[in-house]
Design a protein around this motif. Structure first.
Motif, PDB file in Angstrom:
ATOM      1  N   THR A 196      27.926  15.577  13.198  1.00  0.00           N
ATOM      2  CA  THR A 196      28.042  14.188  13.007  1.00  0.00           C
ATOM      3  C   THR A 196      27.691  13.784  11.475  1.00  0.00           C
ATOM      4  O   THR A 196      26.827  14.547  10.709  1.00  0.00           O
ATOM      5  N   ASN A 235      29.352   6.848  12.182  1.00  0.00           N
ATOM      6  CA  ASN A 235      28.259   7.991  12.099  1.00  0.00           C
ATOM      7  C   ASN A 235      28.337   9.080  13.135  1.00  0.00           C
ATOM      8  O   ASN A 235      27.502  10.079  13.236  1.00  0.00           O
ATOM      9  N   ASN A 236      29.384   8.871  14.021  1.00  0.00           N
ATOM     10  CA  ASN A 236      29.522   9.960  15.274  1.00  0.00           C
ATOM     11  C   ASN A 236      30.802   9.958  15.802  1.00  0.00           C
ATOM     12  O   ASN A 236      31.458   8.756  16.249  1.00  0.00           O
ATOM     13  N   ASN A 245      34.202   8.156  22.826  1.00  0.00           N
ATOM     14  CA  ASN A 245      33.128   7.235  23.501  1.00  0.00           C
ATOM     15  C   ASN A 245      33.706   6.606  24.771  1.00  0.00           C
ATOM     16  O   ASN A 245      33.951   5.491  24.808  1.00  0.00           O
ATOM     17  N   MET A 304      28.470   4.246  22.273  1.00  0.00           N
ATOM     18  CA  MET A 304      27.982   4.803  21.271  1.00  0.00           C
ATOM     19  C   MET A 304      27.313   3.792  20.017  1.00  0.00           C
ATOM     20  O   MET A 304      26.498   4.069  19.356  1.00  0.00           O
ATOM     21  N   HIS A 352      28.486   3.193  17.127  1.00  0.00           N
ATOM     22  CA  HIS A 352      28.472   4.213  16.113  1.00  0.00           C
ATOM     23  C   HIS A 352      29.290   3.665  14.805  1.00  0.00           C
ATOM     24  O   HIS A 352      29.352   4.566  13.770  1.00  0.00           O
ATOM     25  N   ASN A 385      31.520  -0.559  18.262  1.00  0.00           N
ATOM     26  CA  ASN A 385      31.968   0.467  19.332  1.00  0.00           C
ATOM     27  C   ASN A 385      33.195   0.822  19.425  1.00  0.00           C
ATOM     28  O   ASN A 385      34.121   0.051  19.843  1.00  0.00           O
TER      29      ASN A 385
END
Length: 235
Positions: free
Chosen positions: A110, A130-131, A144, A149, A151, A179
């Motif tokens: 990640t 970031n993920n 997700n 997440m 993220h 999200n």
């Protein structure tokens, strides 16, 4: 079993049930405002690179219950300029060892990649993703799947844009986080990205105030501890 021990176990169970309940509620669905989108993807096994072309933001749902576009049912909403727009993800790479985990070059872990919302030649929002850890199971291949997440981070909106209700809601938040949910529909290749593949994607993107799960856990645990102390005093 002694009565005191029973009360300790009850307090622990209450804490666990409350925590699970919070987690379940947080991951049940995306919070408004959010939009739906469609696009395509392709993955090259030789370069370990996943490319996305997300070409259409289809519908936007706002926190006050309205939506865009909406021509038939009140309350009517003027089209948001993001309708029909796109968003772009930076280079996503994985590795032979971690085919479901994507990130920046060299891949397999990640990390931040760029995230951009655009429409009609105008940039509306930039951020970092970031993920990008994908789930591949009996329900399909998804990013997700639990909507939990948060993220997409470091969200910055274009200050010159004043006619987007979606951005108005984002601008009204302190420390917003995105999200992103994505559903992969394969037309060729393996669903776990262990070989070259391609297909279509659909999904949703939501923005909300970044949660503070540690604070929630401490609050619940503290409540259980206080209840036990009150019980001890009575004894």
């Amino acid at each position: 079993m002694k009565t005191g021990v029973k009360y300790i176990l009850i307090a622990v169970l209450v804490s666990l049930v409350s925590f699970v309940s919070l987690s379940t509620n947080a991951s049940a669905a995306l919070d408004a405002p959010y939009f739906t989108y469609t696009g395509t993807f392709s993955y090259d096994w030789d370069t370990k690179t996943l490319s996305t072309s997300i070409t259409t933001i289809s519908n936007i749902f706002y926190s006050d219950g309205t939506a865009a576009p909406n021509y038939s049912l009140p309350p009517f909403t003027v089209d948001d300029p993001l309708i029909g727009g796109t968003f772009t993800l930076g280079t996503l790479m994985n590795s032979a060892e971690n085919t479901l985990v994507f990130g920046p070059s060299p891949g397999g872990s990640t990390g931040d990649v760029s995230f951009s919302l655009d429409s009609g030649g105008t940039n509306y929002l930039i951020a970092n993703l970031n993920n990008f850890t994908v789930t591949d199971d009996a329900f399909g291949t998804r990013l997700n799947p639990n909507y939990d997440m948060n993220h997409v981070v470091e969200i910055l909106t274009n200050p010159s844009v004043t006619n987007s209700k979606f951005l108005d809601e984002v601008n009204g938040m302190i420390n917003p986080a995105g999200n992103l949910y994505m559903d992969f529909n394969f037309s060729a290749g393996p669903s776990d990205f262990s070989g070259s593949t391609s297909g279509t994607i659909t999904g949703e993107f939501s923005v909300a105030v970044a949660p503070e799960p540690v604070s929630s856990i401490l609050f619940i645990t503290g409540g259980a501890t206080l209840a036990f102390r009150r019980y001890r005093r009575k004894k």
